[in-house]
Every structure is written in structure tokens, then in C-alpha cells.
Write a protein that holds these residues in place. Sequence first.
Motif, mmCIF file in Angstrom:
data_model
loop_
_atom_site.group_PDB
_atom_site.id
_atom_site.type_symbol
_atom_site.label_atom_id
_atom_site.label_comp_id
_atom_site.label_asym_id
_atom_site.label_seq_id
_atom_site.Cartn_x
_atom_site.Cartn_y
_atom_site.Cartn_z
ATOM 1 N N ARG A 122 0.826 -1.209 0.000
ATOM 2 C CA ARG A 122 0.000 0.000 0.000
ATOM 3 C C ARG A 122 0.863 1.263 0.000
ATOM 4 N N PHE A 123 2.169 1.123 -0.257
ATOM 5 C CA PHE A 123 3.095 2.256 -0.189
ATOM 6 C C PHE A 123 2.639 3.435 -1.043
ATOM 7 N N ALA A 124 2.362 3.195 -2.320
ATOM 8 C CA ALA A 124 1.982 4.292 -3.229
ATOM 9 C C ALA A 124 0.705 4.974 -2.745
ATOM 10 N N GLU A 125 -0.269 4.186 -2.333
ATOM 11 C CA GLU A 125 -1.542 4.727 -1.854
ATOM 12 C C GLU A 125 -1.338 5.573 -0.597
ATOM 13 N N ASP A 126 -0.540 5.066 0.364
ATOM 14 C CA ASP A 126 -0.288 5.811 1.600
ATOM 15 C C ASP A 126 0.534 7.069 1.339
ATOM 16 N N ALA A 127 1.543 6.984 0.476
ATOM 17 C CA ALA A 127 2.381 8.145 0.163
ATOM 18 C C ALA A 127 1.528 9.241 -0.480
ATOM 19 N N ARG A 128 0.663 8.856 -1.374
ATOM 20 C CA ARG A 128 -0.220 9.816 -2.057
ATOM 21 C C ARG A 128 -1.180 10.463 -1.039
ATOM 22 N N HIS A 131 0.692 12.981 1.008
ATOM 23 C CA HIS A 131 1.053 14.144 0.203
ATOM 24 C C HIS A 131 -0.130 15.099 0.051
ATOM 25 N N TYR A 132 -1.318 14.564 -0.129
ATOM 26 C CA TYR A 132 -2.506 15.394 -0.334
ATOM 27 C C TYR A 132 -3.241 15.713 0.974
ATOM 28 N N GLY A 133 -2.625 15.399 2.130
ATOM 29 C CA GLY A 133 -3.193 15.766 3.424
ATOM 30 C C GLY A 133 -4.339 14.906 3.891
ATOM 31 N N GLU A 134 -4.576 13.780 3.247
ATOM 32 C CA GLU A 134 -5.658 12.886 3.657
ATOM 33 C C GLU A 134 -5.250 12.026 4.846
ATOM 34 N N LYS A 135 -3.946 11.891 5.051
ATOM 35 C CA LYS A 135 -3.393 11.140 6.184
ATOM 36 C C LYS A 135 -2.300 11.995 6.795
ATOM 37 N N GLU A 136 -2.013 11.756 8.069
ATOM 38 C CA GLU A 136 -0.925 12.480 8.720
ATOM 39 C C GLU A 136 0.409 12.029 8.120
ATOM 40 N N ALA A 137 1.256 12.997 7.804
ATOM 41 C CA ALA A 137 2.559 12.693 7.207
ATOM 42 C C ALA A 137 3.437 11.950 8.215
ATOM 43 N N ALA A 138 4.080 10.917 7.746
ATOM 44 C CA ALA A 138 4.987 10.112 8.566
ATOM 45 C C ALA A 138 5.945 9.375 7.637
ATOM 46 N N PRO A 139 7.133 9.057 8.121
ATOM 47 C CA PRO A 139 8.056 8.295 7.270
ATOM 48 C C PRO A 139 7.539 6.871 7.060
ATOM 49 N N ILE A 140 7.508 6.434 5.803
ATOM 50 C CA ILE A 140 7.058 5.076 5.481
ATOM 51 C C ILE A 140 8.021 4.441 4.483
ATOM 52 N N ILE A 153 6.293 10.301 -8.603
ATOM 53 C CA ILE A 153 7.276 11.339 -8.940
ATOM 54 C C ILE A 153 6.644 12.401 -9.823
ATOM 55 N N GLU A 154 5.834 11.986 -10.805
ATOM 56 C CA GLU A 154 5.151 12.945 -11.681
ATOM 57 C C GLU A 154 4.203 13.851 -10.897
ATOM 58 N N GLU A 155 3.648 13.344 -9.796
ATOM 59 C CA GLU A 155 2.751 14.134 -8.963
ATOM 60 C C GLU A 155 3.515 15.010 -7.971
ATOM 61 N N GLY A 156 4.845 14.922 -7.982
ATOM 62 C CA GLY A 156 5.656 15.733 -7.076
ATOM 63 C C GLY A 156 5.867 15.099 -5.719
ATOM 64 N N ILE A 157 5.578 13.827 -5.603
ATOM 65 C CA ILE A 157 5.760 13.104 -4.336
ATOM 66 C C ILE A 157 7.164 12.498 -4.350
ATOM 67 N N GLU A 158 7.962 12.883 -3.349
ATOM 68 C CA GLU A 158 9.352 12.417 -3.309
ATOM 69 C C GLU A 158 9.415 10.974 -2.825
ATOM 70 N N VAL A 159 9.973 10.120 -3.658
ATOM 71 C CA VAL A 159 10.196 8.712 -3.319
ATOM 72 C C VAL A 159 11.582 8.328 -3.815
ATOM 73 N N MET A 160 12.128 7.278 -3.243
ATOM 74 C CA MET A 160 13.400 6.754 -3.725
ATOM 75 C C MET A 160 13.490 5.273 -3.382
ATOM 76 N N PRO A 161 14.179 4.504 -4.208
ATOM 77 C CA PRO A 161 14.337 3.084 -3.894
ATOM 78 C C PRO A 161 15.357 2.896 -2.777
ATOM 79 N N LEU A 162 15.204 1.829 -2.031
ATOM 80 C CA LEU A 162 16.190 1.493 -1.005
ATOM 81 C C LEU A 162 17.415 0.909 -1.706
ATOM 82 N N PRO A 163 18.619 1.229 -1.218
ATOM 83 C CA PRO A 163 19.815 0.715 -1.888
ATOM 84 C C PRO A 163 19.963 -0.805 -1.797
ATOM 85 N N PHE A 164 19.436 -1.409 -0.722
ATOM 86 C CA PHE A 164 19.560 -2.857 -0.547
ATOM 87 C C PHE A 164 18.176 -3.471 -0.443
#
Length: 173
Positions: A122-128, A131-140, A153-164
Amino acid sequence: MIVYDLACAHGCPRFEGWFRSSDDFDRQLVAGLLCCPACGSASVSKALQAPRLARKGNQLQPVSTPATTPTTSAPEKLPAAPVSGAAPVASGPLPAQAVEMLHKLATMQAEILKHSRDAGPRFAEDARAMHYGEKEAAPIHGQATIEEARELIEEGIEVMPLPFPLVAPDKAN
């Protein structure tokens, strides 16, 4: 191709035979096409042998660790990361600086994961939603397809892959 160790009934040294299949060996034996290279006898049979299992291309022989192994140990539950002075790679051992950098990345990732919630698939759904204030922001952290990551990324939501790669505790050995 199948490689069989073959033995002569007269006690000559063993020899190898290469065949397309087990049936191919049987056909050649019945047709009298197999003979001992030492004595020429057609009295040949398969010898007992250990199975020859090829190593996967991504599995390398372990490299002995040099005396300059860093004394810092990796935190628990880290993904397997090289921590010796010479970690094996396809083209040879990594330089010590690269090993040190990978160790620091693994340590940093482990620290980040300690302070974030696993959103799983559910990462993408929770991140979105955050970002739009529907949930409290927290690191996930969690899983997203490449397409989901591109859309975020196109929506301006900062994400990055984990290195490992991350292995869930219930899936780890």
C-alpha cells in the motif's frame, strides 16, 4: 549435454563420455559404439560418480577476508552487505573504499527503516494520501511497482528506492 564417468570391465583407468541424453548413452552402448580408450574393449559401463551441479552465475566462491577487516559490526536485521576489505564481485574484489561506502549505506538504510512504518504493497496509496493531506505525514517504506513510482514522482511526491533489498522478518532465514 550429460557427462558420464565410464569404466572398462578390464580395470583400465576411468574416462569421460559426453552424451546428448541418457537415452543417447544407451543407444551408443547397445550399438557397440563405446569402447575403452586404453584397451579398446567394448565392455564399458557407467561408473559411480558424484553429481556435477553447476554453480549459478550469481554465486561466487567465497573470498578470504584480509587482516584489515573493519571492526564495526553491522546492525541486526541488515540486508546482507559486504563488510570485509574485499567483497567478491563478478569482475574481482571491490576496493576497500567501496566496501566502506556500502557498509555506511547499509547502516543508514537500517537506521531509516527503524524510524519508518512498513506500508507494504500500500506504499503508493499511503504516500499519495499523506502528500494530499488525507493522512498524517509520517516516514514510510514499502513496495511499489515502477509504474507506481513514476506516477508518484510525476505528482511531485518524493520517493526513492532502497539501496539494498528488504526482507520481511517473517521471510528471513
